[in-house]
Design a protein around this motif. Structure first.
Motif, mmCIF file in Angstrom:
data_model
loop_
_atom_site.group_PDB
_atom_site.id
_atom_site.type_symbol
_atom_site.label_atom_id
_atom_site.label_comp_id
_atom_site.label_asym_id
_atom_site.label_seq_id
_atom_site.Cartn_x
_atom_site.Cartn_y
_atom_site.Cartn_z
ATOM 1 N N CYS A 61 50.648 -37.404 44.668
ATOM 2 C CA CYS A 61 50.747 -36.602 45.819
ATOM 3 C C CYS A 61 52.307 -35.712 45.852
ATOM 4 O O CYS A 61 53.093 -36.058 44.807
ATOM 5 N N GLU A 62 52.287 -34.825 46.721
ATOM 6 C CA GLU A 62 53.472 -33.905 46.679
ATOM 7 C C GLU A 62 53.724 -33.744 48.269
ATOM 8 O O GLU A 62 52.701 -33.832 48.992
ATOM 9 N N ARG A 63 55.005 -33.057 48.772
ATOM 10 C CA ARG A 63 55.086 -32.668 50.192
ATOM 11 C C ARG A 63 55.154 -31.043 50.044
ATOM 12 O O ARG A 63 55.589 -30.593 49.210
ATOM 13 N N ILE A 64 54.205 -30.899 51.151
ATOM 14 C CA ILE A 64 54.106 -29.046 51.109
ATOM 15 C C ILE A 64 54.047 -28.860 52.610
ATOM 16 O O ILE A 64 53.515 -29.441 53.594
ATOM 17 N N ASP A 65 55.327 -28.098 53.028
ATOM 18 C CA ASP A 65 55.512 -27.854 54.345
ATOM 19 C C ASP A 65 55.654 -29.064 54.996
ATOM 20 O O ASP A 65 55.194 -29.313 56.480
ATOM 21 N N GLY A 66 56.180 -30.023 54.596
ATOM 22 C CA GLY A 66 56.741 -31.380 55.369
ATOM 23 C C GLY A 66 55.556 -32.480 55.671
ATOM 24 O O GLY A 66 55.716 -33.316 55.875
ATOM 25 N N ARG A 67 54.305 -31.951 54.955
ATOM 26 C CA ARG A 67 53.043 -33.002 55.108
ATOM 27 C C ARG A 67 52.817 -33.488 53.837
ATOM 28 O O ARG A 67 52.880 -32.581 52.619
ATOM 29 N N LEU A 68 52.157 -34.660 53.509
ATOM 30 C CA LEU A 68 51.564 -35.207 52.268
ATOM 31 C C LEU A 68 50.632 -34.440 51.796
ATOM 32 O O LEU A 68 49.642 -34.281 52.641
ATOM 33 N N SER A 69 50.594 -33.999 50.670
ATOM 34 C CA SER A 69 49.341 -33.142 50.057
ATOM 35 C C SER A 69 48.872 -33.798 48.882
ATOM 36 O O SER A 69 49.894 -34.315 48.117
ATOM 37 N N TYR A 70 47.686 -33.815 48.677
ATOM 38 C CA TYR A 70 47.055 -34.463 47.351
ATOM 39 C C TYR A 70 45.764 -33.609 47.071
ATOM 40 O O TYR A 70 44.971 -33.097 47.788
ATOM 41 N N SER A 71 45.260 -33.828 45.801
ATOM 42 C CA SER A 71 43.976 -33.198 45.249
ATOM 43 C C SER A 71 42.795 -33.920 45.484
ATOM 44 O O SER A 71 43.034 -35.217 45.624
ATOM 45 N N GLY A 72 41.664 -33.574 45.507
ATOM 46 C CA GLY A 72 40.289 -34.250 45.868
ATOM 47 C C GLY A 72 40.165 -35.516 44.925
ATOM 48 O O GLY A 72 39.706 -36.442 45.457
ATOM 49 N N PRO A 73 40.511 -35.281 43.613
ATOM 50 C CA PRO A 73 40.091 -36.512 42.745
ATOM 51 C C PRO A 73 41.028 -37.949 43.103
ATOM 52 O O PRO A 73 40.371 -38.927 42.804
ATOM 53 N N VAL A 74 42.135 -37.667 43.828
ATOM 54 C CA VAL A 74 42.821 -38.827 44.168
ATOM 55 C C VAL A 74 42.736 -39.209 45.671
ATOM 56 O O VAL A 74 43.315 -40.043 46.318
ATOM 57 N N LYS A 75 42.133 -38.522 46.335
ATOM 58 C CA LYS A 75 41.896 -38.423 47.527
ATOM 59 C C LYS A 75 41.691 -39.911 48.125
ATOM 60 O O LYS A 75 42.310 -40.455 48.991
ATOM 61 N N ALA A 76 40.489 -40.732 47.528
ATOM 62 C CA ALA A 76 40.144 -41.801 47.877
ATOM 63 C C ALA A 76 41.280 -42.878 47.694
ATOM 64 O O ALA A 76 41.405 -43.802 48.477
ATOM 65 N N ASP A 77 42.056 -42.809 46.344
ATOM 66 C CA ASP A 77 42.969 -43.811 46.206
ATOM 67 C C ASP A 77 44.215 -43.566 47.326
ATOM 68 O O ASP A 77 44.926 -44.540 47.749
ATOM 69 N N VAL A 78 44.503 -42.268 47.512
ATOM 70 C CA VAL A 78 45.600 -42.232 48.539
ATOM 71 C C VAL A 78 45.110 -42.647 49.803
ATOM 72 O O VAL A 78 46.149 -43.312 50.509
ATOM 73 N N GLU A 79 44.124 -42.391 50.319
ATOM 74 C CA GLU A 79 43.670 -42.846 51.507
ATOM 75 C C GLU A 79 43.422 -44.274 51.837
ATOM 76 O O GLU A 79 43.699 -44.786 52.789
ATOM 77 N N ASN A 80 42.939 -44.837 50.672
ATOM 78 C CA ASN A 80 42.961 -46.403 50.666
ATOM 79 C C ASN A 80 44.560 -46.968 50.680
ATOM 80 O O ASN A 80 44.546 -48.118 51.487
ATOM 81 N N GLY A 81 45.041 -46.378 49.843
ATOM 82 C CA GLY A 81 46.590 -46.927 49.908
ATOM 83 C C GLY A 81 47.192 -46.727 51.364
ATOM 84 O O GLY A 81 48.050 -47.770 51.913
ATOM 85 N N LEU A 82 47.142 -45.543 51.947
ATOM 86 C CA LEU A 82 47.435 -45.300 53.257
ATOM 87 C C LEU A 82 47.060 -46.202 54.299
ATOM 88 O O LEU A 82 47.698 -46.915 55.029
ATOM 89 N N ASP A 83 45.792 -46.483 54.127
ATOM 90 C CA ASP A 83 45.103 -47.524 54.986
ATOM 91 C C ASP A 83 45.559 -49.043 54.957
ATOM 92 O O ASP A 83 46.249 -49.829 56.056
ATOM 93 N N SER A 84 46.032 -49.533 53.661
ATOM 94 C CA SER A 84 46.773 -50.677 53.407
ATOM 95 C C SER A 84 48.037 -50.631 54.094
ATOM 96 O O SER A 84 48.482 -51.522 54.415
#
Length: 189
Positions: A61-84
């Motif tokens: 991911c990266e930060r864009i306008d103060g928010r975490l931003s990521y692309s579709g291919p890593v969406k599930a991994d980022v969101e699962n990590g966030l939930d954990s």
């Protein structure tokens, strides 16, 4: 500290809103899964400092306008990590795990497309810095090493009894806090 990740950190004076408003004072550390800040909040005229860990998987991911931003291919991994990240912090907070060698969690905040947990701020330095600066790269004598590692192991054992696994035990993540009225150091995970 990973300078590439640190370059993505929230700017100084950024406000993180939870039950309180926490203003970022400085970056304490940055690594593959997060950025840690020292923040301040005010109760009347009294300033209270905390440490805040932000979920920031830098390789996805990266930060864009103060928010975490990521692309579709890593969406599930980022969101699962966030939930954990959120569930582990909530579990630590809700189970009221108290131990002198485990940092206390005060609040979990979801904002800016990521999450933060607010922890007590431990004034001290990490084991890596202690060994490199104080000890000039010399190994600790066995008795001193045991004096530091035994409380850490007791803290980890308590976490395991509560079904919590710390996935990042390393010298950078163990802070040595001076013990009042002594030359001793209290290691805190």
């Amino acid at each position: 500290m990973d300078q590439r990740v640190a370059s993505q950190a929230l700017p100084v004076k950024t406000i993180i809103k939870g039950k309180n408003k926490y203003m970022v004072e400085k970056v304490l550390g940055a690594g593959g899964f997060g950025i840690t800040y020292r923040v301040v909040t005010y109760h009347g005229n009294i300033a209270i400092r905390f440490a805040v860990k932000e979920y920031f998987p830098s390789n996805m991911c990266e930060r864009i306008d103060g928010r975490l931003s990521y692309s579709g291919p890593v969406k599930a991994d980022v969101e699962n990590g966030l939930d954990s990240f959120i569930s582990e912090a909530e579990r630590l907070k809700s189970q009221n795990i108290h131990h002198p060698n485990i940092v206390g969690i005060n609040e979990v905040i979801r904002a800016n497309n990521t999450a933060y947990y607010v922890m007590e701020y431990i004034n001290g330095r990490n084991v890596r810095d202690y060994l490199m600066q104080e000890r000039n790269h010399r190994p600790l004598p066995e008795d001193e090493a045991l004096e530091l590692i035994r409380p850490v192991m007791a803290a980890i054992a308590l976490l395991h009894r509560h079904k919590v696994t710390h996935l990042d035990i390393k010298p950078d993540n163990i802070v040595l806090s001076p013990v009042e009225d002594s030359d001793g150091l209290r290691p805190v995970v």
